[in-house]
Design an enzyme around this catalytic site. Structure first.
Site, PDB file in Angstrom:
ATOM      1  N   CYS A  42      11.479  -5.784   5.381  1.00 27.88           N
ATOM      2  CA  CYS A  42      10.531  -6.832   5.752  1.00 27.88           C
ATOM      3  C   CYS A  42      11.205  -7.974   6.500  1.00 27.88           C
ATOM      4  CB  CYS A  42       9.820  -7.363   4.511  1.00 27.88           C
ATOM      5  SG  CYS A  42       8.641  -6.178   3.830  1.00 27.88           S
ATOM      6  N   CYS A  73      12.385  -7.636   1.045  1.00 26.22           N
ATOM      7  CA  CYS A  73      13.416  -6.607   1.181  1.00 26.22           C
ATOM      8  C   CYS A  73      13.982  -6.647   2.604  1.00 26.22           C
ATOM      9  CB  CYS A  73      12.841  -5.227   0.875  1.00 26.22           C
ATOM     10  SG  CYS A  73      11.651  -4.638   2.105  1.00 26.22           S
ATOM     11  N   GLU A 124       4.400  -8.057   3.087  1.00 26.66           N
ATOM     12  CA  GLU A 124       4.607  -8.952   4.219  1.00 26.66           C
ATOM     13  C   GLU A 124       4.053  -8.339   5.505  1.00 26.66           C
ATOM     14  OE1 GLU A 124       8.266  -9.588   1.522  1.00 26.66           O
ATOM     15  OE2 GLU A 124       6.807  -8.015   1.941  1.00 26.66           O
ATOM     16  N   LEU A 176       0.851  -1.189   0.000  1.00 28.61           N
ATOM     17  CA  LEU A 176       0.000   0.000   0.000  1.00 28.61           C
ATOM     18  C   LEU A 176       0.886   1.237   0.000  1.00 28.61           C
ATOM     19  CD1 LEU A 176      -2.745   1.536   0.497  1.00 28.61           C
ATOM     20  CD2 LEU A 176      -2.304   1.202   2.949  1.00 28.61           C
ATOM     21  N   HIS A 222       4.431  -2.605   3.346  1.00 29.19           N
ATOM     22  CA  HIS A 222       4.932  -3.693   2.515  1.00 29.19           C
ATOM     23  C   HIS A 222       3.979  -4.884   2.601  1.00 29.19           C
ATOM     24  CE1 HIS A 222       9.284  -2.081   2.270  1.00 29.19           C
ATOM     25  NE2 HIS A 222       8.520  -1.138   2.804  1.00 29.19           N
TER      26      HIS A 222
END
Length: 296
Positions: free
Chosen positions: A131, A128, A103, A89, A101
């Site tokens: 996350c 990334c 996750e 989002l 993110h």
């Protein structure tokens, strides 16, 4: 079936798509319970691992990325066997640190649904560093198994070796562990009472700034978010971002918001009111109600 899934459903094997369509009703927001998952696995004649990877286009359809235009879907599998979808989002025109993110979205979905442990994360792009650090905050985070398309599955410890986490700051009850803080507030407003409950369930071991946001839409529905701190500080997830992720997963628009409440502890080392107002005023012409409460 919701319109947002029309394109992604065509990316699934036909037997799986046929079995999934009845679940994609108007109220579907990315949760599939263990029994439903077992039925999908049986109907599709696929393994559970194959089904979870195949469902990623459905999770990605929950994304709202107006800046990157890069759709990421993630699925968190809880210890209960239920799965929780999430997606990235981004807030239009706003600083990138407001982004959620995929996750984070999936994990917060599981947390808000009462899960106490995540055992698997399935995602359509390699996690990334942000996350990986966020996942490391979770109960037994190092042993969460990460699944990616066309790659071998590995534990989070493989992706984040020599990790810095809650134990390094003497935190023994990590994110998703059952814990609650009690607050004092005399109110008969259902929305404020709901926010108070979620603030008590928030996770803020580093600042004690327990907080929650509740958003109300024009039809009276409410969408909550809790503060989730991180040992590395920056990967912390703010309650407004969690609430907005919750709202968009339920296929609601920012323009549907008619009321927003932030509840936070009076004893916290920081306040989230500034960051919360910044995010809210970017997407809705609504004034933030800010309520400070005392812990018991």
């Amino acid at each position: 079936m919701q319109d947002r899934f029309i394109r992604s459903i065509t990316q699934l094997p036909l037997p799986l798509a046929d079995a999934l369509i009845p679940l994609l009703h108007q109220n579907f927001a990315g949760h599939i319970d263990a029994m439903q998952l077992a039925k999908l696995t049986l109907a599709s004649k696929m393994t559970e691992a194959e089904v979870l990877l195949a469902l990623l286009p459905i999770a990605a359809a929950l994304a709202k990325p107006p800046i990157s235009e890069f759709y990421v879907g993630a699925i968190a599998k809880g210890k209960s066997g239920d799965i929780y979808m999430g997606a990235n989002l981004e807030l239009p025109g706003e600083a990138l640190f407001h982004s959620v993110h995929a996750e984070q979205s999936a994990i917060s979905h599981a947390w808000l649904s009462g899960e106490s442990q995540i055992v698997d994360i399935i995602v359509n792009a390699s996690p990334c560093g942000h996350c990986r650090q966020f996942m490391n905050e979770l109960v037994d985070g190092a042993n969460i198994t990460i699944h990616l398309p066309a790659q071998e599955s590995h534990s989070l410890a493989y992706y984040l070796p020599y990790a810095f986490g809650p134990k390094d700051l003497n935190v023994v009850s990590p994110l998703l562990a059952k814990q609650q803080t009690e607050f004092v507030l005399d109110s008969s407003d259902p929305m404020i009472i709901e926010g108070l409950d979620h603030a008590g369930l928030s996770y803020a071991p580093y600042t004690q700034s327990f907080a929650a946001v509740v958003l109300e839409t024009h039809d009276g529905a409410t969408y909550c978010g809790r503060y989730a701190e991180n040992a590395a500080f920056n990967p912390s997830m703010l309650p407004m971002q969690m609430a907005l992720s919750n709202l968009t997963r339920h296929n609601r628009e920012f323009s549907d918001i008619r009321r927003a409440v932030l509840i936070e502890s009076s004893q916290g080392k920081i306040s989230l009111v500034g960051a919360t107002m910044d995010a809210l005023h970017t997407i809705a012409a609504v004034e933030l109600e800010h309520i400070v409460v005392d812990p018991v």
